[in-house]
Structure formats: structure tokens, C-alpha cells
Design an enzyme around this catalytic site. Structure first.
Site, PDB file in Angstrom:
ATOM      1  N   ASP A 191       0.810  -1.213   0.000  1.00 18.79           N
ATOM      2  CA  ASP A 191       0.000   0.000   0.000  1.00 18.79           C
ATOM      3  C   ASP A 191       0.850   1.272   0.000  1.00 18.79           C
ATOM      4  OD1 ASP A 191      -2.286   1.416   2.497  1.00 18.79           O
ATOM      5  OD2 ASP A 191      -1.890   1.954   0.417  1.00 18.79           O
TER       6      ASP A 191
ATOM      7  N   ASP B  55      -2.291   5.726  -5.040  1.00 25.45           N
ATOM      8  CA  ASP B  55      -2.486   4.857  -3.890  1.00 25.45           C
ATOM      9  C   ASP B  55      -2.792   3.414  -4.295  1.00 25.45           C
ATOM     10  OD1 ASP B  55      -4.749   4.974  -1.003  1.00 25.45           O
ATOM     11  OD2 ASP B  55      -3.076   3.666  -1.542  1.00 25.45           O
TER      12      ASP B  55
HETATM   13  C1  LIG Z   1      -3.297   8.000   7.678  1.00 26.03           C
HETATM   14  C2  LIG Z   1      -3.073   6.543   7.383  1.00 26.03           C
HETATM   15  C3  LIG Z   1      -3.624   5.667   8.506  1.00 26.03           C
HETATM   16  C4  LIG Z   1      -1.600   6.243   7.167  1.00 26.03           C
HETATM   17  O1  LIG Z   1      -3.816   6.278   6.177  1.00 26.03           O
HETATM   18  C5  LIG Z   1      -3.813   5.035   5.577  1.00 26.03           C
HETATM   19  O2  LIG Z   1      -3.269   4.051   6.058  1.00 26.03           O
HETATM   20  N1  LIG Z   1      -4.471   5.015   4.389  1.00 26.03           N
HETATM   21  C6  LIG Z   1      -4.493   3.827   3.537  1.00 26.03           C
HETATM   22  C7  LIG Z   1      -4.284   4.274   2.095  1.00 26.03           C
HETATM   23  N2  LIG Z   1      -4.387   3.141   1.164  1.00 26.03           N
HETATM   24  C8  LIG Z   1      -5.641   2.414   1.277  1.00 26.03           C
HETATM   25  C9  LIG Z   1      -5.871   1.913   2.705  1.00 26.03           C
HETATM   26  C10 LIG Z   1      -7.225   1.205   2.815  1.00 26.03           C
HETATM   27  O3  LIG Z   1      -8.236   1.825   2.572  1.00 26.03           O
HETATM   28  N3  LIG Z   1      -7.253  -0.114   3.180  1.00 26.03           N
HETATM   29  C11 LIG Z   1      -8.546  -0.804   3.378  1.00 26.03           C
HETATM   30  C12 LIG Z   1      -8.996  -1.568   2.129  1.00 26.03           C
HETATM   31  C13 LIG Z   1      -8.703  -1.119   0.836  1.00 26.03           C
HETATM   32  C14 LIG Z   1      -9.212  -1.844  -0.274  1.00 26.03           C
HETATM   33  C15 LIG Z   1     -10.010  -2.981  -0.084  1.00 26.03           C
HETATM   34  C16 LIG Z   1     -10.276  -3.403   1.220  1.00 26.03           C
HETATM   35 CL1  LIG Z   1     -11.256  -4.811   1.475  1.00 26.03          CL
HETATM   36  C17 LIG Z   1      -9.775  -2.715   2.317  1.00 26.03           C
HETATM   37 CL2  LIG Z   1     -10.115  -3.296   3.913  1.00 26.03          CL
HETATM   38  C18 LIG Z   1      -6.040  -0.900   3.515  1.00 26.03           C
HETATM   39  C19 LIG Z   1      -5.976  -2.231   2.887  1.00 26.03           C
HETATM   40  C20 LIG Z   1      -5.080  -1.128   2.399  1.00 26.03           C
HETATM   41  C21 LIG Z   1      -5.821   3.086   3.691  1.00 26.03           C
END
Ligand SMILES: CC(C)(C)OC(=O)N[C@@H]1CNC[C@H](C(=O)N(Cc2cccc(Cl)c2Cl)C2CC2)C1
Length: 324
Positions: free
Chosen positions: A38, A224
Site C-alpha cells: 500500500d 495509492d
Molecule cells: C493515515 C493513514 C492511517 C496512514 O492512512 C492510511 O493508512 N491510508 C491507507 C491508504 N491506502 C488504502 C488503505 C485502505 O483503505 N485499506 C482498506 C482496504 C482497501 C481496499 C479494499 C479493502 Cl477490502 C480494504 Cl479493507 C487498507 C488495505 C489497504 C488506507
């Protein structure tokens, strides 16, 4: 280890074009985990063996068991991440983490509680943040920085390929130390990162066809790899959706599937067959990120699937090439 030309590839799995994850190991003997690489975050966390039995999201995923690793080093500092869509809480531990065959001694978080939303939908176990150290919670040195300091990579870059077809194998590829010419054509177009410390660029505008509709005076776009969709300020996205004739319902924007799109629709229309028949989801989401971080656009998986992306830590720039 990095192969003889100083690069280390990791194949990725593509789950419904919305989650791309690859395998890493933690501990000795190796405990395997599927993680999202990520660029929007900079910490490594995986579910913990000592997860509360009531945390469903924790229980349905692989969990790290420190007592089974002879290279485990206790830390115990508290850890929590507040995502827009949920949160992760736990404590820090240290162990050998292997990414693309490269071992690093890494401080990471064992998650003891994972919010059901959104992690019950996650096919991956955890997250390996590929962001800059500035974004790292608890000031932990990120995995890629630990790998760079070993001087085993040809270049201080990593590249991401996301396939657009869930049946394509592999579903994607992360390359540490270089790029994979099998997955892009033509040359790279490089964009400087906005202010070093985040994988974000100054976007010069958002156009539909030849018409620039938003961000004409420039705005911030985060590249991202951990986000599924393209998100932008809700007001702008709603106008954009009107332009393509999409309607909004509780699960996002949808269009009927046989509408022809002059714009390369396969880049942002996600065809899904569901019980009630076929559904065509538009992979744009309205998301208002409050200042000072926002307002911003987030270019997620469906953008990266279209453009093979090289993240260059040496020159603080991002390279885009046409993905095959
Ligand atoms: C400020 C800080 C906390 C550093 O911000 C972040 O970490 N920001 C992250 C930025 N990239 C995406 C991340 C996110 O949304 N998920 C949840 C997700 C995404 C896609 C599909 C699913 Cl199922 C899920 Cl659960 C993490 C899995 C990467 C948050």
C-alpha cells in the site's frame, strides 16, 4: 534474495479488480501472509495469534504466532491505525520479514483487534505500507527503507503492475529495484512527487474527452496502490458521474451495462455478475478529505491497472507507462 540483476519480483493476486495482494513471510520458520503493498501507508501489520476471539475479521485471516518463531524479538509498544473506513489496534513486535526473497529484521504491528468493517471483506491478511517514512506511525522505519539500506537493489525504486482481468495470471506484480518490461509498452512519463514524504503529485486537471472539468488550476492526487477506486471531491465526482449518465445508490455509482462510453470505459467500469443479474459499477467514488490533507483525488487500483507505475525513491518521482 534480489536476483542477479538486483531486482526482486513478487507475483500478486487480483481479487475482483479491487484487492491486489502478494505473499510475504514473517518469522522462523516462515509464517506466510497475504498483504496489500500500500503506497498510501507506511506500516506493516498482520493479524495476531493473540487476537480477541470476538474479532471475526481477525479470526478469518492468517495470524502471526510469536511463540512459534525463534527470531521473534518482543517490543510491546501500543499501535493503532484509524482508517477512513475502520481501524486496527495492536502492539509492536520485531521479527525477520521476507519480501520478494529479501529478508529484513522489521518492527511491525500484531493486530489484536480489526474492525469488522471493512476487514471482513478483505481477502488479504494485512497491509505492507510502501509509503515514505514520514507517513509511518510510531516512527517505525518502513520495510522498503530497510531493504534500500541493504544496497541489494539495482535502483531505489519499486514498480507495480495490476492486471485488469481477474482471470489473468498473475493478477499483478510488484518489482523491488526496477521495472518489468513484460507488463508495459513505450517509455515512462515521470512526474515529481508534490512534497517529498508522500506518493502524491500535482494533477494538472481532470478532463472528460477534451474538456477540462475540474482541478484546472491544479490539485493534489495520491497514487495509492492500496485503494480500489478513483476518488475525488464528492461535488466534482457527482458532476463527472452526471456527464457519463451514472446514478448513485447506497453502494456507489452505477450505469446500465450496454451504454457505450467514448472514454475508455473498461478503465472505470467494473462489470460484476450478481444474483440480480449483471451490474456495472463505476469505479469512481466521491470522498471529501478535509483540509489540510484534502481536498484531494486518490488514483487507486483501476488507475494503476491502466498505467504501469514506477515509484522512484531516488529521484522522488513517479513514472507512468501504458500497461499491457
Ligand atoms: C493515515 C493513514 C492511517 C496512514 O492512512 C492510511 O493508512 N491510508 C491507507 C491508504 N491506502 C488504502 C488503505 C485502505 O483503505 N485499506 C482498506 C482496504 C482497501 C481496499 C479494499 C479493502 Cl477490502 C480494504 Cl479493507 C487498507 C488495505 C489497504 C488506507
Amino acid at each position: 534474495p534480489a536476483d542477479n540483476n538486483g531486482t526482486a519480483p513478487t507475483p500478486l493476486t487480483n481479487y475482483l479488480d479491487t484487492q491486489y495482494f502478494g505473499e510475504i513471510s514473517i518469522g522462523s520458520p516462515a509464517q506466510m501472509f497475504n498483504v496489500v503493498f500500500d503506497t498510501g501507508s507506511a506500516n506493516l501489520w498482520v493479524p495476531s495469534q493473540s487476537c480477541s476471539p470476538f474479532s471475526t475479521a481477525c479470526f478469518t485471516h492468517n495470524r502471526y504466532d510469536a511463540s512459534h518463531s525463534r527470531t521473534y524479538v518482543e517490543n510491546g509498544t501500543g499501535f493503532s491505525i484509524q482508517y477512513a473506513s475502520g481501524n486496527v489496534r495492536g502492539f509492536l513486535s520485531e521479527d525477520v520479514v521476507v519480501v520478494g526473497g529479501i529478508p529484513v529484521v522489521q518492527v511491525f504491528a500484531e493486530a489484536t483487534s480489526l474492525s469488522a468493517m471493512p476487514f471482513i471483506f478483505a481477502k488479504f491478511d494485512g497491509v505492507l505500507g510502501m509509503g515514505y517514512p514520514d507517513v509511518a506511525i510510531d516512527g517505525i522505519t518502513p520495510v522498503f527503507d530497510r531493504i534500500m539500506s541493504q544496497h541489494v537493489l539495482k535502483e531505489e525504486v519499486f514498480s507495480v503492475y495490476y492486471s485488469r482481468d481477474p482471470k489473468h495470471s498473475p493478477g499483478g506484480e510488484l518489482v523491488l529495484g526496477g521495472t518489468d518490461p513484460n507488463y508495459y509498452t513505450g517509455s515512462f512519463n515521470y512526474v515529481k512527487t508534490k512534497d517529498t514524504g508522500k506518493w502524491e503529485v500535482l494533477m494538472k486537471g481532470v478532463s472528460v474527452g477534451t474538456r477540462t472539468m475540474f482541478c484546472a488550476e491544479g490539485c493534489t492526487a495520491v497514487i495509492d496502490t492500496g485503494s480500489s477506486y478513483i476518488t475525488g471531491p464528492a461535488s466534482s465526482v457527482s458532476v463527472l458521474m452526471e456527464t457519463i449518465g451514472a446514478d448513485l445508490d447506497e453502494s456507489g455509482y452505477k450505469v446500465n451495462c450496454d451504454t457505450q462510453y467514448s472514454l475508455t470505459h473498461e478503465d472505470y467500469i467494473l462489470w460484476q455478475s450478481q444474483i440480480e443479474g449483471e451490474v456495472c459499477k463505476v469505479t469512481f467514488r466521491g470522498l471529501d478529505v478535509p483540509p489540510p490533507t484534502g481536498p484531494l483525488w486518490i488514483l487507486g487500483a483501476n488507475f494503476i491497472a491502466r498505467y504501469y507505475t514506477e515509484f522512484d525513491r531516488r529521484h522522488n518521482r513517479i513514472g507512468f507507462a501504458a500497461a499491457v
